[in-house]
Design an enzyme around this catalytic site. Structure first.
Site, short mmCIF file in Angstrom:
data_model
loop_
_atom_site.label_atom_id
_atom_site.label_comp_id
_atom_site.label_asym_id
_atom_site.label_seq_id
_atom_site.Cartn_x
_atom_site.Cartn_y
_atom_site.Cartn_z
N ILE A 14 0.83 -1.21 0.00
CA ILE A 14 0.00 0.00 0.00
C ILE A 14 0.86 1.25 0.00
CG2 ILE A 14 -1.80 1.27 1.22
CD1 ILE A 14 -2.75 -1.33 -0.03
N ASP A 35 11.03 3.31 6.14
CA ASP A 35 10.82 1.87 6.27
C ASP A 35 11.95 1.29 7.09
OD1 ASP A 35 10.06 -0.91 5.79
OD2 ASP A 35 8.95 -0.17 4.06
N GLY A 111 -6.09 -2.54 8.68
CA GLY A 111 -5.64 -3.60 9.57
C GLY A 111 -5.73 -3.23 11.03
N SER A 140 -10.43 -1.29 5.24
CA SER A 140 -9.78 -2.28 4.38
C SER A 140 -10.34 -2.26 2.97
CB SER A 140 -9.95 -3.67 4.98
OG SER A 140 -11.29 -4.11 4.82
N CYS A 141 -9.67 -2.99 2.10
CA CYS A 141 -10.08 -3.06 0.69
C CYS A 141 -11.51 -3.58 0.54
CB CYS A 141 -9.11 -3.94 -0.10
SG CYS A 141 -8.76 -5.55 0.65
N GLY A 196 -18.53 -6.95 7.30
CA GLY A 196 -19.84 -6.34 7.50
C GLY A 196 -19.88 -5.42 8.70
N HIS A 221 -10.02 -9.83 -4.85
CA HIS A 221 -11.13 -10.46 -4.14
C HIS A 221 -12.36 -10.46 -5.04
CE1 HIS A 221 -8.66 -10.02 -0.58
NE2 HIS A 221 -8.74 -8.70 -0.60
N ASN A 302 -7.22 -5.64 -4.07
CA ASN A 302 -6.82 -5.41 -2.69
C ASN A 302 -5.59 -4.51 -2.56
OD1 ASN A 302 -6.06 -8.21 -3.78
ND2 ASN A 302 -4.39 -7.77 -2.36
#
Length: 347
Positions: A14, A35, A111, A140-141, A196, A221, A302
């Site tokens: 991402i 990073d 996440g 999230s995606c 959901g 997905h 995703n």
């Protein structure tokens, strides 16, 4: 107007996409990325943008690898108005006190739990509630896709309740060598699956239940939805509601787009960077309406879908653009997003 100064902590799946999208925005300045890795992943960024060391060990590793860091994470924070944390799951929650101490607004990814920031974000649904906040979480995606598609029908006054089945990719494509699922499918251990309830953090009134399983594939997905409408409606009404929403694009089996891999290949043929698809791809010719029930299926990339949401979240937190539609329009135009991948855009 001064451009928004943005730092990205975490240059993974991402993070690298967010960095490129921020760099493309006329009202934003990408300060750099941080990073902990020193291998090919961060080395590929060195010729294009400033690289900061997220930890002292990373600083030593970068120097040993022949890379001169632009500074430390603290240096990145000192130069940024907003930090986008795209580190692995649960790491961002531990980083928030550091961001807050630096006086920098922060965006975390899906996440993390909703309670981490107290606000979850999808631009078309609740941009206004993020204006001026210090923290938000881009969901999230899969949750992003749910809010986009079901939110479009809800906005049109058509959606009563939704029941969905999600076939999730097993892992990110670049990590396929580390393990995965072969010749099987793994159901998520609880119903409803987490997507959901997560969607309700953005649209609290949504009546939605999701069931999910991981499949033996790594690209995108796939969602299948049974929708109870508020009244009997025509197929055209449902399609018009989807067309009225941003970031939903139509694909058709009649065009030969018959499986997930064919859409992935189309993105490459369209010249999308990294083959990314920022939109939700709805199979137009499979949308079926029978009285007050509707059925549809769509595809979610995703790796890319949350990128435009993150860009809009930056504007919302800083308050530089107060109109949600204006921010969405600017982001979508800059990235080259579409409402139909093969049919010319309507004027």
């Amino acid at each position: 107007m001064d451009r928004i100064r943005v730092g990205v902590n975490g240059y993974g799946v991402i993070g690298k996409r967010v960095a490129d999208a921020v760099h493309a925005q006329p009202d934003m300045h990408l300060v750099g990325v941080a990073d902990i890795v020193t291998d090919w992943r961060i080395r590929s960024a060195v010729p294009r943008l400033p690289v900061f060391a997220a930890t002292p060990d990373a600083h030593t590793g970068l120097v040993d690898a022949g890379i001169r860091p632009a500074g430390t994470l603290d240096d990145l924070l000192a130069q940024s108005d907003v930090i986008v944390d795209t580190t692995p799951k649960h790491v961002a929650a531990r980083n928030l006190p550091r961001y807050q101490a630096a006086g920098v607004k922060a965006i975390v990814q899906g996440g993390e739990a909703h309670d981490t920031t107290g606000h979850s974000f999808v631009a078309q649904a609740n941009y206004a509630t993020a204006l001026g906040r210090d923290l938000t979480r881009v969901v999230s995606c899969n949750t992003t896709s749910i809010v986009r598609v079901l939110g479009a029908l809800d906005d049109a006054g058509l959606l009563l309740r939704a029941r969905g089945v999600l076939i999730r990719r097993a892992t990110d494509p670049w990590e396929s060598h580390l393990g995965g699922i072969m010749n099987t499918m793994v159901p998520e251990p609880v119903i409803p699956s987490h997507q959901g309830p997560d969607a309700k953090t953005v649209l609290p009134g949504l009546d939605v239940v999701t069931i999910a399983a991981k499949g033996a594939h790594t690209q995108t997905h796939n969602h299948y939805w049974t929708l109870q409408l508020t009244r009997e409606a025509s197929r055209d009404e449902v399609l018009d509601a989807l067309r009225a929403a941003p970031r939903i694009a139509f694909i058709r089996m009649s065009d030969g787009l018959v499986a997930l891999n064919s859409t992935v290949e189309l993105m490459r043929d369209l010249g999308r960077p990294r083959g990314d698809m920022w939109e939700v791809a709805v199979w137009e010719d499979l949308v079926t309406v029978d009285g007050d029930e509707a059925y549809l299926t769509y595809q979610v990339c995703n790796e890319a879908i949350v990128v435009p949401e993150t860009v809009d979240a930056i504007r919302a937190l800083t308050g530089t653009v107060t109109d949600p539609a204006a921010s969405i329009r600017l982001t979508d135009t800059t990235l080259g997003m579409r409402q139909d991948f093969l049919t010319p855009e309507r004027s």
